[in-house]
Structures are given as C-alpha cells and as structure tokens.
Design an enzyme around this catalytic site. Structure first.
Site, mmCIF file in Angstrom:
data_model
loop_
_atom_site.group_PDB
_atom_site.id
_atom_site.type_symbol
_atom_site.label_atom_id
_atom_site.label_comp_id
_atom_site.label_asym_id
_atom_site.label_seq_id
_atom_site.Cartn_x
_atom_site.Cartn_y
_atom_site.Cartn_z
ATOM 1 N N PHE A 166 0.809 -1.208 0.000
ATOM 2 C CA PHE A 166 0.000 0.000 0.000
ATOM 3 C C PHE A 166 0.852 1.271 0.000
ATOM 4 O O PHE A 166 0.874 1.995 -0.989
ATOM 5 C CB PHE A 166 -0.966 -0.015 1.202
ATOM 6 N N GLU A 167 1.573 1.533 1.060
ATOM 7 C CA GLU A 167 2.302 2.799 1.146
ATOM 8 C C GLU A 167 3.651 2.553 1.794
ATOM 9 O O GLU A 167 3.787 2.500 3.011
ATOM 10 C CB GLU A 167 1.488 3.815 1.957
#
Length: 535
Positions: free
Chosen positions: A369-370
């Site tokens: 995701f990040e």
C-alpha cells in the site's frame, strides 16, 4: 554498418512494444508495481536509447495501492496514428489462483512527452491488450482472454473487437481469432498488415524458459490465422546455452529504407544458474521478409543473437546517465521509481530539506500500500552503490537505509535503527525468497553500534551472486558489515513462490516507521555505477 549489442535496454524492461514516427523509434515496456507506470525509451538509430518518460504519472491514470507483487502495469502497447500516440495498458489487481482481475485502459497524447489523457476504460476479459489501426481507418482492440475454469488452459486465445474512437468505446462482436500453437499459453498479441495479409504476432510458452515469439497470418482480420512455417520466429527454448534466454514477447518495426527489426524480451541468467536478477530485458533482432512472405531472423534459425547488424542510420548517441545524484535540481532523477502509490508527497520530498531526498517512514518493507522506497534498476551483474543517511530513530520500529529489493519476500536491507537500550545501530535484514510468509533473517549476531548522531554512509557491492554491504562514518574509510549475501534471490526465479514473478532487482533508499509517526530520513546523494564485467 553499426552493430547493435543486446540487450538494448538492460535491467528490468520487459514486454517491449516498438513503434516508429518518421525518424524516431519508441519502445514501451512494462513497469508492474513501480510508479510512474510504463517506461518509454526513444532512439533515432536503434542502437542508442534514452528514457523519454513514464506517462502514467497521476492518480486518475493509475493507482496501484493494494496491488500484489508483480501486478500493476502489464504489457503496454504503443502505436501512432491520426496525429496521436495511443498507449494501451493493463492494471492487474490479482494474479494468483484461478482468477485474474485485469483492467485494460487507453490513454493518448499528441507528443511522447504528453500531455497524456485520462484513461478510457476498455475491458477486463484478459491482459496484454493492443490496438491496431487498419488502413481503412477502423481500429481494432486485441487482448488475450483468461479462462478461470482451467478446463484446458487459462490462456484461452486472442480476442478481437472494434474500437470506435468517436464514441470512445468498444463495440460490435467479440471474436476469439487465434487459439495459439501447440506450445500454448498464447498472449501478447500485436497486429500488422502487409501485402493484403494480416500478421498476428504473439508470445507463447509462458515468460520463462519455454518462451517464444509466434507468428500467424490471415487474409481477413478475424481469421482463420495460419501459423508461420517454423511456428516460432524467435525462441531460446531449445538452446539452453544461448546467452539470451526466455526470448519472446515483442513486435517489429520497419525503417524508411525497408530494414526490419524485431524486439523481444530476454533474460541473462547468472552463470551456472537459472536465476536472472536483471529481470526480463529488451533486445532487438534484425529480421528479413522471405520469399514465402514471412519474417525470418537475418542470421537464420530461431535463436536470438547478442550482436546484430544495425540499420543504415546515422549514429545518434545520447548523454550518459550520471553515476551520482545529489538531489539538488528540484526533481527526482529519472532513473528512480517508487512503489504503487500515486501520492508521492506522502512518502518523499525534495523540498522539505533542499539538497536532500527526504523519505517519510511509512508501512513495513514489502507493504502493498504505502512504502517509502525509492530505487533504481540493477543493470549489470557487477555494480556498486553508495548513499548517506541522517536518521534519528527512537524505537526499533523505525528503520532507514540502503536496500536491494525485488519484492516483499526477496530483499537485502542495511538499515539504521535502535537497540532496546535506545542506542543507534546498524542491522542487516534479509528475506530469502520465503513465499508466502516473507519471514526475515538477520545477518548479524548482534546489531552493530554506531554513533548516536550524524551521517551514516552505506554501500553495497554486487559481484554476480555475491552481495556485500559496507558502511562508513566519513565516506572515506569503509568497513564491511555482515556476511556475503545471495544476490541471486533478487530474481524472478528465486524462492518457492517464484512462478509468476515478473520484475527485476532494484537498489535504492528506504524508510519504514511501524509506529505510524512517519519519522523522516534524509539522503544527501545516491551513487550507482556498473563495474567492468570480467567474464
């Protein structure tokens, strides 16, 4: 006559789609989970190439947060017609198991530099889409179709449907026009037309060691298509000693003088292994139209050559990419990419501390995701890299440093962190191809204490399958740290879950803060240099 030496695009540059616009040649390649999406290289002589850009650079075009490893942008197709560049691509959201979620889009631009449009959704029936501009003005969309039932094979042929540009949509009947050769696993379709024949170029055999470029042709666009007399135009599958292995998936282009060249992906496994940390690279072969109306390799046979005769074009070299990047010019150097997110301001800044790349520690190494990881491709079996970081962690949940990365289960990481007593330390952390758990190992029996404050210089040297980290307090006196590590795990073929892995080794800078406080790490420079190959 010039000589082309393959691969022309070294390091992770797979699925090359080539097109010509007057005297300019462009190759689009897959980028998978790396952002921005799609690499487009430019040449004027087919020998020298430069990175012209990555067009999928904003959220409206591409958001890969949550995409698993080796998903994202697959097999872009680049064409030019009606005063526009047309770029077709797939954003793959799932690849393992029976199902694949494969969403296909179209963007256009008046120039290779852009501006590139927001995407038009096409379909989701399979991957590897392309667009063919017929000489009667009609446009046709192709993609392989995925059969999740697997009653015979999941690769269920090549679909064809008309695209209506005025209405910005696909329309009319969907026809399965080609089921492939006996090799199977048909994908990567591209159409062309010559002397009243429609030529269909596809990839077959899977993108491993049975890969091949297969050709077929028909008098009508919807078939039936007859196979090339040799079936495969380019393949290394029957020559395990060929320097360029896994050859397949490409397309051809013709110069003004009528010379024809065919791109294909390939890999160069480390000597004595079937592991390719450089990933799938781009090569090009000289081909000729035979009296039988089919393309053939100019050197004969089907096995691609490392050196081929180049075209009768003036040499057009480009400036070499600098080895050292100081992060002083206000933009991220073009060699670098990051993972998945279209919101880079959340993971790095070049303005927060001028002259530095600031990474904001986000989720764990390997997050889908990040993740604050900014890196560049490994382009040689022999290379060295260095950086320097300023980082003041206060918990073992905070790490930053130099990383050699393939995916969440394949990496080596030299990280600054803290010990239980709060003292700053260096750690050597690896994941050795452990699918699906991505368990980590530690290369030091005890973390190495380092000064509590100040800059820490970090380096790595890779020689074939040997990877060795080093560090320094002043950038002059270097010390090795940790054992010799296995660089070959940073490859498509390494680990029990390796099937279906499609990228390549990267080296770069990373910061992780599992506490959620986004502690920054400042990097002053990054150096990457390919070393002479003694083999």
């Amino acid at each position: 006559m010039t000589t082309i030496r393959n691969p022309i695009l070294p390091g992770f540059n797979p699925d090359p789609a080539i097109c010509r616009v007057e005297g300019d040649y462009y190759i689009a390649t897959s980028t998978f989970e790396w952002f921005p999406g799609v690499q487009i290289h430019h040449s004027r002589d087919l020998v020298n190439w430069r990175l012209a850009g990555r067009p999928l650079d904003r959220k409206s075009q591409l958001d890969m947060r949550g995409n698993p490893d080796s998903c994202g942008v697959w097999a872009p197709a680049l064409t030019y017609a009606d005063g526009l560049f047309w770029l077709i691509y797939t954003d793959v959201k799932r690849r393992l198991g029976n199902f694949k979620d494969t969403h296909n889009y179209l963007v256009t631009a008046p120039s290779i530099e852009g501006p590139w449009s927001d995407p038009i959704y096409m379909n989701s029936s399979g991957f590897d889409p392309s667009l063919f501009h017929d000489d009667d003005g009609r446009k046709w969309f192709l993609n392989m179709v995925w059969d999740h039932r697997r009653r015979r094979t999941s690769f269920d042929g090549i679909l064809l449907q008309e695209y209506l540009p005025q209405e910005r949509r696909l329309a009319g009947p969907i026809k399965n026009v080609f089921k492939g050769s006996p090799l199977g696993l048909v994908e990567g379709p591209h159409l062309s037309k010559r002397n009243g024949w429609y030529y269909l170029t596809v990839a077959e055999g899977g993108t491993a060691y049975n890969h091949a470029v297969t050709m077929a042709r028909s008098r009508t666009i919807d078939g039936p298509y007859d196979l090339h007399p040799n079936i495969h135009l380019i393949t290394s599958k029957d020559d395990p000693d060929a320097p360029l292995q896994r050859a397949g998936h490409g397309f051809f282009v013709e110069t003004d003088a009528g010379e024809v060249f065919h791109t294909h992906l390939c890999s160069r496994p480390l000597p004595g292994t079937k592991r390719s940390p450089l990933g799938r690279e781009t090569a090009i072969q000289r081909v000729v139209w035979g009296e039988d109306g089919w393309l053939h390799l100019a050197q004969g046979g089907q096995v691609p050559a490392v050196e081929v005769d180049g075209p009768d074009l003036p040499p057009h070299p480009f400036p070499a990419e600098p080895e050292r990047h100081e992060f002083d010019d206000g933009g991220l150097p073009s060699a670098f990419q990051w993972l998945r997110t279209p919101e880079p301001d959340r993971i790095f800044s070049l303005e927060a501390r001028p002259g530095h790349l600031r990474l904001y520690g986000r989720e764990s190494v390997g997050s889908w995701f990040e993740q604050a990881l900014v890196a560049r491709r490994q382009t040689s079996w022999f290379y060295s890299a260095e950086t320097v970081v300023e980082f003041s962690p206060d918990t073992y949940q905070q790490l930053a440093g130099l990383i050699c990365y393939y995916d969440r289960a394949r990496f080596h990481y030299l990280a600054v962190s803290v010990a239980d007593d709060g003292s700053r330390v260096l750690q050597v952390i690896s994941s050795l191809g452990d699918h699906p758990d991505a368990l980590m190992t530690y290369g030091l029996e005890r973390d190495l204490p380092i000064p509590a404050l100040g800059r820490v210089y970090l380096g790595v040297d890779v020689r074939l399958s040997e990877l060795r980290f080093r560090w320094s307090e002043d950038g002059e006196r270097w010390q090795s740290i940790g054992p010799v590590l296995d660089a070959s795990i940073l490859s498509d073929e390494a680990g029990p879950g390796a099937h279906g892995s499609f990228t390549g080794a990267f080296v770069g800078m990373a910061a992780h803060d599992l506490s959620g406080r986004a502690l920054p790490a400042d990097f002053d420079f990054f150096v990457y240099r390919d070393e002479p190959n003694p083999i």
